[in-house]
Design an enzyme around this catalytic site. Structure first.
Site, PDB file in Angstrom:
ATOM      1  N   GLU B 295       0.830  -1.215   0.000  1.00 64.32           N
ATOM      2  CA  GLU B 295       0.000   0.000   0.000  1.00 64.32           C
ATOM      3  C   GLU B 295       0.863   1.262   0.000  1.00 64.32           C
ATOM      4  OE1 GLU B 295      -2.980  -0.312  -0.756  1.00 64.32           O
ATOM      5  OE2 GLU B 295      -3.078  -2.462  -0.392  1.00 64.32           O
ATOM      6  N   HIS B 298       1.732   2.296  -3.360  1.00 66.63           N
ATOM      7  CA  HIS B 298       0.711   3.138  -4.006  1.00 66.63           C
ATOM      8  C   HIS B 298       0.820   4.575  -3.492  1.00 66.63           C
ATOM      9  CE1 HIS B 298      -1.207  -0.140  -5.969  1.00 66.63           C
ATOM     10  NE2 HIS B 298      -1.769  -0.674  -4.894  1.00 66.63           N
TER      11      HIS B 298
END
Lengths: 89, 560
Positions: B295, B298
Site C-alpha cells: 500500500e 501506491h
C-alpha cells in the site's frame, strides 16, 4: 453403505462475500477492478464485453489469455488482494 | 511496473506519516514496527525518508476500518479486499486504509505479545505445556481472575516464564480512558452490559466502559481481540462458543459446514440457529508488514505491476524472507531516483519490546534466557581483537570478525570476564597500541589488561570537562588516537598520555561525520568501515567518511 453427505449452503448474516456463481463473481470482479467499465461504454454486448474484459484481466495478472472463465481465472478472482482498481477509469 | 497517470509523486523527499488508530488484532508496538519496516522497504532504495507524526496532518494517514469506512470504496468483510491506498497528493491522496475485518498478523498465525508477568513483554510461545497439557492459545487455566495468559517458552513448568494475553480485563485501546481496563457490568443508555459490545456504534468495533456507568462518566475504550476471537462474520472479536448448535447438530470445533467456500467458522453463542451470531476461526492471517509495504508503494506513486513476484502485484502472497523485486525497485527509482549518501533523518524508533531490568543473575547463562534478537538497544557495541562485541545489561555476545556471516557466541556474563565492571557499559574500546581495554560507565572508566585492571577512575582524569557526564562511544583513529563521543560532540584522546587533546576539541560529530545521528549511542571500526550506532540502527561510513549504508543492527550485523 453410508448415505451421501448432503451439503447445505447457508447465507450467513454479515457475510459480504455471498455464495455467488462463478459468473456473478466474474462480473463483480471485472467491474470492481476497472476491466469492465471502459468496454461497456463502447456499446458492445455483455458477452463480448465480458470476454474482452476477461482477456484484459488475464493479461494484466499474467494468466493465460483465454477470454474464458476458466478455473485459473476463477481461482485468481478469489484470491485476497489490494482494493485499488487494476485499470484506472 | 506502472505509475499513475501523470506520474503522480510527492514533491518532497521527507514524507511524513501518522497512524490514526490500531487494529484490535495486533499489539500497537508490533503494528508500529510493521509500518516502520514497510516504509524502510522503500527508503532503502530511494532518497525518501519517512517521519512519523503523532498529531496534525501527515502526507500518509494510516487507518484501520471496516466495510464502509468513510471513503467511496467500502471494504468487503474478511478476505477479498485487504487494503487500499491513494496515490500522492493532498487530502485523502496518499492515505492508506486497512480492512479491519481481516485477521492481521505477521503472516504466520497468531502473534500474541504479552504484558506484565515476568517475560518482559515477550511473545507467547505456541504450543506450550502447562501441567502436562499442551496449549495452542492463551488460557485462563490455573488462574482464578479469568485473565488469559501464556507461556513465553515451550515449557512453563521448566522455565516459569509467562505474560498476560490481550484482554479487555487488562487494558483497552484508543477511546478516552488511557487504556484502562473494562469494568463489567457497565451501564450504557440505561442497559447493563457484561461484556464488550458494538451497540451504539456503526463501525463494528467492540467497546466497553471503563467505569460502571458510561451514561454518567462517558469513559470508554475499544476491546483488544483475544487470540481465541473470531474475525469477520457478525461477531468480530467474540470468542467461539463450544459446543454450539447449527441446524440441530452440535459442534465442538470450528466447521466448514454450511459454507461453499470451505472456510472454517464457529458460532459465538450456544446456538447459531437461535442467535445467528458467528465468525471465521483464526487462521494464519495476513502479514501487516507485506500489505503495508504494498500500500505504501501506491501512496508513493506506484500502480499495480503485472509481475507476479513483484510487491506491487495486486494479489497477496506470503513470503517469509521478503526482498523487494527489481521491478518494484525500478518503479520507485523511476519516480524518485536512487538513494545515494546518507539518510538525513533516522527512522523514528518504536518503544522497545524489552525494557531494561536489573534482575538476579542466574549462575549459568542459558542461551534462551537472554535472546540477542530480543535486545532492541545495546548498551554498547565495540571491537575487541577484531571480533564484534555486543553488550547489554550485564551480558555480552561475541561475533567473529569474518564478514557478516561470522559465528555468534554468547550470552556471557560481563562479571565473569571483567569482574570490576558495572552492569551497564556505555562505551568500550581496545587500545591497538597496548591491547589495553577501556570501559566507560557513567562518569567512570576502567582499563583492563588480561584479568588486571585499573579503576574505576573519573573521566575527568582524561582531561574531559566536568560537564561531560558520560562517554557514549569511542572510536579508534590510527594507532595512538581515540575519539570519545558525548552528546553532540567528541574529543580526541591520546592513548600514550591518556589525555584528550586540548587544541581544536571538542568538535561537533555531525560536522565531521555528515549524515550520522547527532548524538550517536556508539561508534566502532569493523571490517574496514566506521560504524555509528543509534537506537536499533547503524550508519556505515566508507574511509572517505561517506555513509554508504544505513540498516538495522539486528538484521544486518546479527543473524536475527
Amino acid at each position: 453403505w453410508s448415505l451421501p453427505l448432503k451439503s447445505i449452503h447457508v447465507t450467513f448474516p454479515g457475510d459480504i462475500i455471498k455464495n455467488m456463481t462463478d459468473m456473478e463473481l466474474a462480473q463483480s470482479y471485472l467491474t470492481r477492478f476497472g476491466y469492465m467499465e471502459k468496454l461497456q461504454r463502447s456499446g458492445f454486448q455483455s458477452m463480448v464485453s465480458t470476454t474482452n474484459a476477461l482477456k484484459k484481466m488475464q493479461q494484466h495478472l499474467g494468466l493465460e489469455e483465454t477470454g474464458q472463465l476458466d478455473s485459473a481465472t476463477v481461482e485468481a478472482m478469489k484470491q485476497p488482494r489490494c482494493g485499488l482498481p487494476d485499470v484506472a477509469n | 511496473y506502472k505509475t499513475f497517470e501523470g506520474d503522480l509523486k510527492w514533491d518532497h523527499n521527507d514524507v511524513t506519516y501518522r497512524i490514526l488508530n490500531y487494529s484490535p488484532d495486533l499489539d500497537s508496538e508490533l503494528t508500529d514496527d510493521a509500518f516502520a519496516r514497510a516504509f524502510k522497504v522503500w527508503s532503502d532504495v530511494t532518497p525518501l525518508t519517512f517521519t512519523r507524526l503523532y498529531d496534525g496532518t501527515a502526507d500518509i494517514m494510516i487507518s484501520f476500518g471496516k466495510g464502509d469506512h468513510g471513503d467511496p470504496y467500502p471494504f468487503d468483510g474478511k478476505d477479498g479486499l485487504l487494503a487500499h491506498a491513494y496515490p500522492p497528493g493532498k487530502g485523502i491522496q496518499g492515505d492508506a486504509h486497512f480492512d479491519d475485518d481481516e485477521n492481521w498478523t505477521l503472516g504466520k498465525g497468531p502473534v500474541v505479545k504479552t504484558r506484565y508477568g515476568n517475560a518482559e513483554g515477550a511473545l507467547c510461545h505456541f504450543p506450550f505445556t502447562f501441567e502436562g497439557k499442551s496449549y495452542s492459545t492463551c488460557t485462563t487455566d490455573g488462574r482464578a481472575d479469568n485473565l488469559p495468559w501464556c507461556s513465553t517458552t515451550a515449557d512453563f513448568g521448566r522455565d516459569k516464564k509467562y505474560g498476560f494475553c490481550p484482554s479487555e480485563l487488562l487494558y483497552t485501546i484508543g477511546g478516552n480512558a488511557d487504556a484502562a481496563p473494562c469494568v463489567f457490568p457497565f451501564t450504557f443508555e440505561g442497559k447493563e452490559y457484561d461484556g464488550c459490545t458494538t451497540e451504539g456504534r456503526n463501525d463494528g468495533y467492540r467497546w466497553c466502559a471503563t467505569t460502571n456507568n458510561f451514561d454518567q462518566d462517558k469513559k470508554y475504550g475499544f476491546c483488544p481481540s483475544r487470540d481465541t476471537a473470531v474475525s469477520g462474520g457478525n461477531s468480530e472479536g467474540e470468542p467461539c462458543h463450544f459446543p454450539f448448535t447449527f441446524l440441530g447438530q452440535s459442534y465442538d470445533a470450528c466447521t466448514n459446514e454450511g459454507r461453499g467456500d470451505g472456510r472454517l467458522w464457529c458460532a459465538t453463542t450456544a446456538s447459531y440457529d437461535d442467535d445467528k451470531k458467528w465468525g471465521f476461526c483464526r487462521d494464519k492471517g495476513y502479514s501487516l508488514f507485506l500489505v503495508a509495504a504494498h500500500e505504501f508503494g501506491h501512496a508513493l506513486g506506484l500502480d499495480h505491476s503485472n509481475i507476479r513476484q513483484a510487491l506491487m502485484y495486486p494479489m497477496y502472497t506470503y513470503v517469509e524472507d521478503f526482498s523487494l523485486h527489481r521491478d518494484d525497485v525500478a518503479g520507485i527509482q523511476y519516480l524518485y531516483g536512487r538513494r545515494e549518501g546518507p539518510v538525513p533523518t533516522p527512522p523514528r524508533p518504536t518503544t522497545p519490546f524489552i525494557s531494561k531490568t536489573t534482575t538476579t543473575t542466574p549462575k549459568t547463562v542459558d542461551p534462551n534466557a537472554k535472546d540477542i534478537c530480543k535486545v532492541n538497544k545495546f548498551d554498547t557495541i565495540t571491537v575487541i581483537k577484531k571480533d564484534l562485541y555486543f553488550f547489554s545489561d550485564g551480558y555480552y555476545w561475541k561475533k567473529s570478525g569474518r564478514g557478516n556471516n561470522g559465528e555468534l557466541k554468547g550470552p556471557f556474563r560481563v562479571s565473569e570476564r571483567w569482574g570490576a565492571l558495572p552492569t551497564v557499559i556505555d562505551a568500550a574500546f581496545e587500545d591497538l597500541l597496548t591491547g589495553y581495554l577501556y570501559f566507560f560507565s557513567g562518569s567512570q572508566f576502567w582499563v583492563y589488561t588480561g584479568q588486571s585492571y585499573v579503576g574505576p577512575r573519573n573521566i575527568e582524569k582524561l582531561g574531559l570537562p566536568a560537564s561531560v557526564k558520560v562517554v557514549q562511544g569511542a572510536l579508534q583513529r590510527g594507532k595512538y588516537k581515540v575519539l570519545l563521543f558525548s552528546g553532540e560532540e567528541y574529543w580526541r584522546m591520546d592513548v600514550k598520555t591518556q589525555k584528550v587533546d586540548e587544541k581544536g576539541y571538542p568538535r561537533y560529530t555531525q560536522n565531521t561525520f555528515g549524515g550520522v545521528p547527532s548524538q550517536p549511542n556508539d561508534a566502532f571500526q569493523f571490517n574496514g568501515h566506521t560504524y555509528f550506532y543509534w537506537d536499533r540502527f547503524y550508519w556505515r561510513l566508507t574511509s572517505t567518511k561517506l555513509v554508504d549504508r544505513v540498516g538495522y543492527v539486528k538484521y544486518d550485523l546479527l543473524p536475527c
